[in-house]
Design a protein around this motif. Structure first.
Motif, mmCIF file in Angstrom:
data_model
loop_
_atom_site.group_PDB
_atom_site.id
_atom_site.type_symbol
_atom_site.label_atom_id
_atom_site.label_comp_id
_atom_site.label_asym_id
_atom_site.label_seq_id
_atom_site.Cartn_x
_atom_site.Cartn_y
_atom_site.Cartn_z
ATOM 1 N N GLN A 37 -47.875 -3.985 16.403
ATOM 2 C CA GLN A 37 -47.890 -3.565 14.998
ATOM 3 C C GLN A 37 -49.139 -4.072 14.276
ATOM 4 O OE1 GLN A 37 -44.713 -4.705 12.044
ATOM 5 N NE2 GLN A 37 -44.281 -2.525 12.269
ATOM 6 N N CYS A 38 -49.599 -5.249 14.634
ATOM 7 C CA CYS A 38 -50.781 -5.833 13.966
ATOM 8 C C CYS A 38 -52.084 -5.430 14.659
ATOM 9 C CB CYS A 38 -50.702 -7.351 13.969
ATOM 10 S SG CYS A 38 -49.328 -7.986 13.032
ATOM 11 N N GLU A 39 -51.988 -4.726 15.769
ATOM 12 C CA GLU A 39 -53.171 -4.340 16.554
ATOM 13 C C GLU A 39 -54.078 -5.540 16.824
ATOM 14 O OE1 GLU A 39 -54.347 -1.327 13.757
ATOM 15 O OE2 GLU A 39 -53.485 0.258 15.007
ATOM 16 N N ASP A 40 -53.426 -6.713 17.012
ATOM 17 C CA ASP A 40 -54.122 -7.978 17.295
ATOM 18 C C ASP A 40 -55.142 -8.366 16.210
ATOM 19 O OD1 ASP A 40 -52.593 -8.407 19.544
ATOM 20 O OD2 ASP A 40 -54.175 -7.883 20.974
ATOM 21 N N GLN A 41 -54.953 -7.873 14.976
ATOM 22 C CA GLN A 41 -55.888 -8.236 13.904
ATOM 23 C C GLN A 41 -55.582 -9.651 13.405
ATOM 24 O OE1 GLN A 41 -56.531 -4.949 10.893
ATOM 25 N NE2 GLN A 41 -54.814 -4.119 12.065
ATOM 26 N N CYS A 75 -42.629 -5.146 10.461
ATOM 27 C CA CYS A 75 -42.518 -4.407 9.194
ATOM 28 C C CYS A 75 -41.700 -3.131 9.392
ATOM 29 C CB CYS A 75 -43.904 -4.045 8.670
ATOM 30 S SG CYS A 75 -44.831 -5.480 8.090
ATOM 31 N N ASP A 76 -40.922 -2.800 8.349
ATOM 32 C CA ASP A 76 -40.145 -1.557 8.414
ATOM 33 C C ASP A 76 -41.028 -0.364 8.037
ATOM 34 O OD1 ASP A 76 -40.305 -1.391 5.640
ATOM 35 O OD2 ASP A 76 -38.243 -2.013 5.279
ATOM 36 N N ALA A 77 -40.419 0.806 7.930
ATOM 37 C CA ALA A 77 -41.184 2.034 7.704
ATOM 38 C C ALA A 77 -41.967 2.000 6.388
ATOM 39 C CB ALA A 77 -40.235 3.223 7.727
ATOM 40 N N GLY A 79 -43.379 -0.762 5.223
ATOM 41 C CA GLY A 79 -44.365 -1.839 5.299
ATOM 42 C C GLY A 79 -43.800 -3.202 4.969
ATOM 43 N N ARG A 80 -42.508 -3.251 4.682
ATOM 44 C CA ARG A 80 -41.882 -4.513 4.297
ATOM 45 C C ARG A 80 -41.571 -5.346 5.541
ATOM 46 N NH1 ARG A 80 -38.862 -6.237 0.003
ATOM 47 N NH2 ARG A 80 -37.315 -7.794 0.535
ATOM 48 N N PRO A 81 -42.007 -6.632 5.555
ATOM 49 C CA PRO A 81 -41.753 -7.446 6.746
ATOM 50 C C PRO A 81 -40.281 -7.852 6.863
ATOM 51 C CG PRO A 81 -42.843 -8.762 5.057
ATOM 52 C CD PRO A 81 -42.766 -7.356 4.521
ATOM 53 N N VAL A 82 -39.764 -7.740 8.074
ATOM 54 C CA VAL A 82 -38.363 -8.089 8.330
ATOM 55 C C VAL A 82 -38.327 -9.102 9.468
ATOM 56 C CG1 VAL A 82 -36.107 -7.191 9.056
ATOM 57 C CG2 VAL A 82 -37.610 -5.789 7.609
ATOM 58 N N LEU A 83 -37.534 -10.165 9.282
ATOM 59 C CA LEU A 83 -37.416 -11.214 10.305
ATOM 60 C C LEU A 83 -36.346 -10.850 11.328
ATOM 61 C CD1 LEU A 83 -38.109 -14.158 11.241
ATOM 62 C CD2 LEU A 83 -36.179 -14.892 9.821
ATOM 63 N N HIS A 84 -36.704 -10.978 12.612
ATOM 64 C CA HIS A 84 -35.726 -10.813 13.697
ATOM 65 C C HIS A 84 -35.673 -12.132 14.450
ATOM 66 C CE1 HIS A 84 -35.663 -6.392 13.179
ATOM 67 N NE2 HIS A 84 -36.923 -6.583 12.808
ATOM 68 N N LEU A 85 -34.475 -12.693 14.568
ATOM 69 C CA LEU A 85 -34.324 -13.970 15.273
ATOM 70 C C LEU A 85 -33.776 -13.725 16.671
ATOM 71 C CD1 LEU A 85 -32.802 -16.102 12.372
ATOM 72 C CD2 LEU A 85 -35.175 -16.061 13.161
ATOM 73 N N HIS A 86 -34.314 -14.468 17.634
ATOM 74 C CA HIS A 86 -33.864 -14.367 19.021
ATOM 75 C C HIS A 86 -33.609 -15.780 19.551
ATOM 76 C CE1 HIS A 86 -35.592 -10.327 18.762
ATOM 77 N NE2 HIS A 86 -36.749 -10.865 18.409
ATOM 78 N N GLY A 87 -32.908 -15.866 20.658
ATOM 79 C CA GLY A 87 -32.770 -17.112 21.417
ATOM 80 C C GLY A 87 -32.365 -18.301 20.556
ATOM 81 N N ALA A 88 -33.146 -19.400 20.658
ATOM 82 C CA ALA A 88 -32.794 -20.654 19.980
ATOM 83 C C ALA A 88 -32.724 -20.480 18.459
ATOM 84 C CB ALA A 88 -33.805 -21.739 20.337
ATOM 85 N N ALA A 89 -33.612 -19.679 17.902
ATOM 86 C CA ALA A 89 -33.615 -19.492 16.441
ATOM 87 C C ALA A 89 -32.362 -18.735 15.998
ATOM 88 C CB ALA A 89 -34.876 -18.755 15.993
ATOM 89 N N ALA A 90 -31.970 -17.729 16.774
ATOM 90 C CA ALA A 90 -30.756 -16.972 16.437
ATOM 91 C C ALA A 90 -29.533 -17.888 16.540
ATOM 92 C CB ALA A 90 -30.609 -15.776 17.374
ATOM 93 N N ALA A 91 -29.514 -18.744 17.564
ATOM 94 C CA ALA A 91 -28.376 -19.652 17.751
ATOM 95 C C ALA A 91 -28.285 -20.652 16.597
ATOM 96 C CB ALA A 91 -28.516 -20.382 19.087
#
Ligand code: COA
Length: 126
Positions: A37-41, A75-77, A79-91
């Protein structure tokens, strides 16, 4: 219960990390979705790095026990950033009952910054 965190970072640090360590740097801190999404910028990645630090502050733990890629900002459609938690952070979020998050990012030519807010809904018998 409400928790917040804030962080600011020099974009040059991210630019330098990419030019010195390339893929190793990019893959240590960012998920494939963030990179795409950031195109490595560097300025956009720096904002996400700041956001991960901000989320870790809202948790009250620091990034160490969580892992950089367990916090993903996409970011959603609109442009608003949305946090997704996985693994240890989700727990940890589940343990603390922090079930609503909001993230805001900004960048100038030199700096990127982020704010994270987390909320636990308190039920009447708590
Ligand atoms: C979106 C907007 C507020 C960005 O402000 P800016 O001063 O140009 O740029 P900043 O560096 O401060 O912020 C950029 C960040 O804003 C965030 N952003 C973009 N659109 C957003 C939206 N609809 N809602 C919330 N945040 C948004 C993104 O995270 C972006 O960073 P990223 O490109 O790395 O993902 C501005 O372009 C704008 O006013 N757009 C039109 C109106 C709008 O959509 N407003 C929504 C927020 S009130």
């Amino acid at each position: 219960m409400l928790r917040c965190g804030i962080d600011m970072i020099e974009i040059e640090r991210v630019r330098e990390g990419i030019s010195r360590m390339g893929e190793r740097f990019l893959n240590r801190f960012f998920t494939p979705g963030e990179r795409a999404q950031c195109e490595d910028q560097p300025h956009r990645l720096a904002a996400r790095l700041a956001a991960k630090e901000a989320v870790a502050k809202a948790f009250g733990t620091g990034v160490g026990p969580l892992g950089w890629r367990s916090m993903e900002i996409i970011c959603d459609a609109r442009g608003r950033p949305v946090l997704h938690l996985h693994g240890a952070a989700a727990a940890l979020a589940a343990d603390l009952g922090l079930d609503e998050w909001d993230i805001s990012l900004t960048h100038t030519a030199a700096h990127a910054a982020a704010v994270a807010v987390a909320m636990k809904r308190v039920t009447s018998d708590e």
